[in-house]
Scaffold this motif. Structure first.
Motif, short mmCIF file in Angstrom:
data_model
loop_
_atom_site.label_atom_id
_atom_site.label_comp_id
_atom_site.label_asym_id
_atom_site.label_seq_id
_atom_site.Cartn_x
_atom_site.Cartn_y
_atom_site.Cartn_z
N THR A 184 -1.87 7.64 -6.94
CA THR A 184 -2.51 7.10 -8.08
C THR A 184 -2.25 7.92 -9.28
O THR A 184 -1.77 7.17 -10.41
CB THR A 184 -4.06 6.75 -8.02
OG1 THR A 184 -4.47 6.07 -6.94
CG2 THR A 184 -4.65 6.50 -9.21
N ARG A 185 -2.31 9.46 -9.06
CA ARG A 185 -2.07 10.22 -10.29
C ARG A 185 -0.60 10.35 -10.52
O ARG A 185 -0.10 10.15 -11.77
CB ARG A 185 -2.42 11.67 -9.80
CG ARG A 185 -2.63 12.72 -10.78
CD ARG A 185 -3.07 14.34 -10.34
NE ARG A 185 -2.63 14.46 -8.99
CZ ARG A 185 -3.34 14.47 -7.91
NH1 ARG A 185 -4.69 13.97 -8.12
NH2 ARG A 185 -2.97 15.01 -7.02
N LEU A 186 0.32 10.08 -9.80
CA LEU A 186 1.77 10.04 -9.95
C LEU A 186 2.06 8.50 -10.73
O LEU A 186 2.93 8.71 -11.69
CB LEU A 186 2.60 10.18 -8.65
CG LEU A 186 4.21 10.11 -8.75
CD1 LEU A 186 4.69 11.45 -9.86
CD2 LEU A 186 4.65 10.23 -7.53
N ASP A 187 1.65 7.46 -10.08
CA ASP A 187 1.96 6.44 -10.78
C ASP A 187 1.37 6.27 -12.20
O ASP A 187 2.25 5.87 -13.12
CB ASP A 187 1.20 5.18 -10.16
CG ASP A 187 1.62 4.98 -8.49
OD1 ASP A 187 2.75 5.46 -8.41
OD2 ASP A 187 0.97 4.46 -7.86
N LYS A 188 0.10 6.89 -12.35
CA LYS A 188 -0.06 6.90 -13.84
C LYS A 188 0.90 7.94 -14.69
O LYS A 188 1.04 7.38 -15.88
CB LYS A 188 -1.69 7.59 -13.85
CG LYS A 188 -2.21 7.60 -15.35
CD LYS A 188 -3.67 7.79 -15.41
CE LYS A 188 -4.41 7.76 -16.72
NZ LYS A 188 -3.49 7.44 -17.95
N GLN A 189 1.22 8.98 -14.25
CA GLN A 189 1.91 9.64 -15.09
C GLN A 189 3.14 9.06 -15.15
O GLN A 189 4.01 9.24 -16.43
CB GLN A 189 2.39 11.03 -14.33
CG GLN A 189 1.15 11.94 -14.00
CD GLN A 189 1.71 13.20 -13.05
OE1 GLN A 189 2.28 13.17 -12.03
NE2 GLN A 189 0.83 14.14 -13.58
N VAL A 190 3.85 8.37 -14.14
CA VAL A 190 5.24 7.80 -14.43
C VAL A 190 5.00 6.42 -15.44
O VAL A 190 5.82 6.59 -16.57
CB VAL A 190 5.81 7.13 -13.08
CG1 VAL A 190 7.02 6.26 -13.36
CG2 VAL A 190 6.19 8.40 -12.35
N MET A 191 3.94 5.65 -15.33
CA MET A 191 3.88 4.49 -16.20
C MET A 191 3.57 4.98 -17.67
O MET A 191 3.99 4.43 -18.63
CB MET A 191 2.83 3.74 -15.68
CG MET A 191 3.09 3.02 -14.25
SD MET A 191 4.59 2.24 -14.27
CE MET A 191 4.41 0.64 -15.33
N ASP A 227 0.92 -1.19 0.15
CA ASP A 227 -0.05 0.12 -0.10
C ASP A 227 0.99 1.19 -0.04
O ASP A 227 1.91 1.27 0.80
CB ASP A 227 -0.91 0.08 1.29
CG ASP A 227 -2.24 -0.80 1.14
OD1 ASP A 227 -2.65 -0.78 0.12
OD2 ASP A 227 -2.60 -1.42 2.12
N LYS A 228 0.43 2.34 -0.75
CA LYS A 228 1.27 3.76 -0.63
C LYS A 228 0.61 4.29 0.42
O LYS A 228 -0.56 4.16 1.09
CB LYS A 228 0.74 4.29 -1.81
CG LYS A 228 1.22 3.78 -3.23
CD LYS A 228 2.52 3.92 -3.33
CE LYS A 228 3.04 3.05 -4.63
NZ LYS A 228 2.98 3.97 -5.81
N THR A 229 1.94 4.48 1.56
CA THR A 229 1.35 5.41 2.72
C THR A 229 1.05 6.59 2.81
O THR A 229 0.91 7.34 3.70
CB THR A 229 2.57 5.04 3.79
OG1 THR A 229 3.63 5.39 3.20
CG2 THR A 229 2.52 3.37 4.06
N TYR A 230 1.34 7.35 1.59
CA TYR A 230 0.88 8.87 1.37
C TYR A 230 -0.40 9.02 0.55
O TYR A 230 -1.10 7.80 0.19
CB TYR A 230 2.14 9.58 0.78
CG TYR A 230 2.51 9.13 -0.44
CD1 TYR A 230 1.90 9.63 -1.75
CD2 TYR A 230 3.26 8.03 -0.90
CE1 TYR A 230 2.42 9.60 -2.95
CE2 TYR A 230 3.77 7.71 -2.06
CZ TYR A 230 3.00 8.16 -3.17
OH TYR A 230 3.37 7.68 -4.49
N ASP A 231 -0.85 10.14 0.57
CA ASP A 231 -2.14 10.45 -0.03
C ASP A 231 -2.40 9.69 -1.32
O ASP A 231 -1.69 9.71 -2.30
CB ASP A 231 -1.99 12.11 -0.74
CG ASP A 231 -3.35 12.42 -1.26
OD1 ASP A 231 -3.61 12.17 -2.28
OD2 ASP A 231 -3.99 13.48 -0.72
N LYS A 232 -3.69 8.80 -1.04
CA LYS A 232 -3.76 7.59 -2.41
C LYS A 232 -4.24 8.48 -3.62
O LYS A 232 -3.61 7.78 -4.63
CB LYS A 232 -5.07 6.93 -1.82
CG LYS A 232 -4.87 6.21 -0.50
CD LYS A 232 -3.96 5.02 -0.47
CE LYS A 232 -3.83 4.25 0.69
NZ LYS A 232 -2.88 3.55 0.88
N ASN A 233 -4.81 9.60 -3.39
CA ASN A 233 -5.03 10.17 -4.72
C ASN A 233 -4.03 10.44 -5.46
O ASN A 233 -3.76 10.57 -6.66
CB ASN A 233 -5.93 11.27 -4.79
CG ASN A 233 -7.55 10.97 -4.34
OD1 ASN A 233 -7.92 9.82 -4.56
ND2 ASN A 233 -8.17 11.67 -3.71
#
Length: 151
Positions: free
Chosen positions: A138-145, A129-135
């Motif tokens: 999710t936004r950063l993960d999408k940008q990176v991928m 689980d990500k331990t910082y702000d979930k939204n």
């Protein structure tokens, strides 16, 4: 019976590496010359012979790869554990389209080895689980991928 060895990713591994995923990365430490292991998740199989991953461009991983290109990605997938070895290099110093200063690393695969011990299989893959702000995560993960897919 010897474990299976392939020169490139098999289809189940290629499929597993199409989204963010927990893997460990082994590099040669630029100061000690010994092994250095890190956990990373922004990883993508660009094709069956190439894997991309993104890390902070100030990371020890980047320093290690700039000093010694040998790297091993350890992947748990397809009911087994795989050692994916290859030569790594910095493809981009700063990944475009991402608000963080991330380096894009390219690993050209030399060998994919099933390293699971005899007579066993993985019954549950690692989860986190990500331990910082979930939204924000999710936004950063999408940008990176997305940026890695475009690279």
């Amino acid at each position: 019976m010897a474990n299976q060895v392939e020169p490139k990713l098999i289809k189940p591994l290629m499929d597993a590496l199409q989204q963010e995923r927990f893997v460990t990365l082994a590099t040669i430490d630029h100061e000690t010359g010994g092994p250095n292991v890190s956990a990373i998740s922004w990883v993508l199989a660009k094709n069956d012979e190439t894997i991309y991953f993104a890390v902070d461009n100030r990371s020890r991983i980047v320093q290690n790869i700039n000093n010694n290109k040998q790297a091993v990605i350890n992947l748990i997938a397809n009911e087994s554990t795989y050692s994916i070895s290859g030569n790594a290099s910095v493809k981009e110093e700063k990944l475009e389209g991402v608000p963080l200063k991330l380096a894009l690393i390219e690993v050209v695969i030399n060998e994919v080895r099933d390293v699971m011990f005899y007579g066993s299989k993985i019954v549950a893959e690692p989860q986190y689980d990500k331990t910082y702000d979930k939204n924000a995560a999710t936004r950063l993960d999408k940008q990176v991928m997305d940026a890695m897919k475009k690279a």
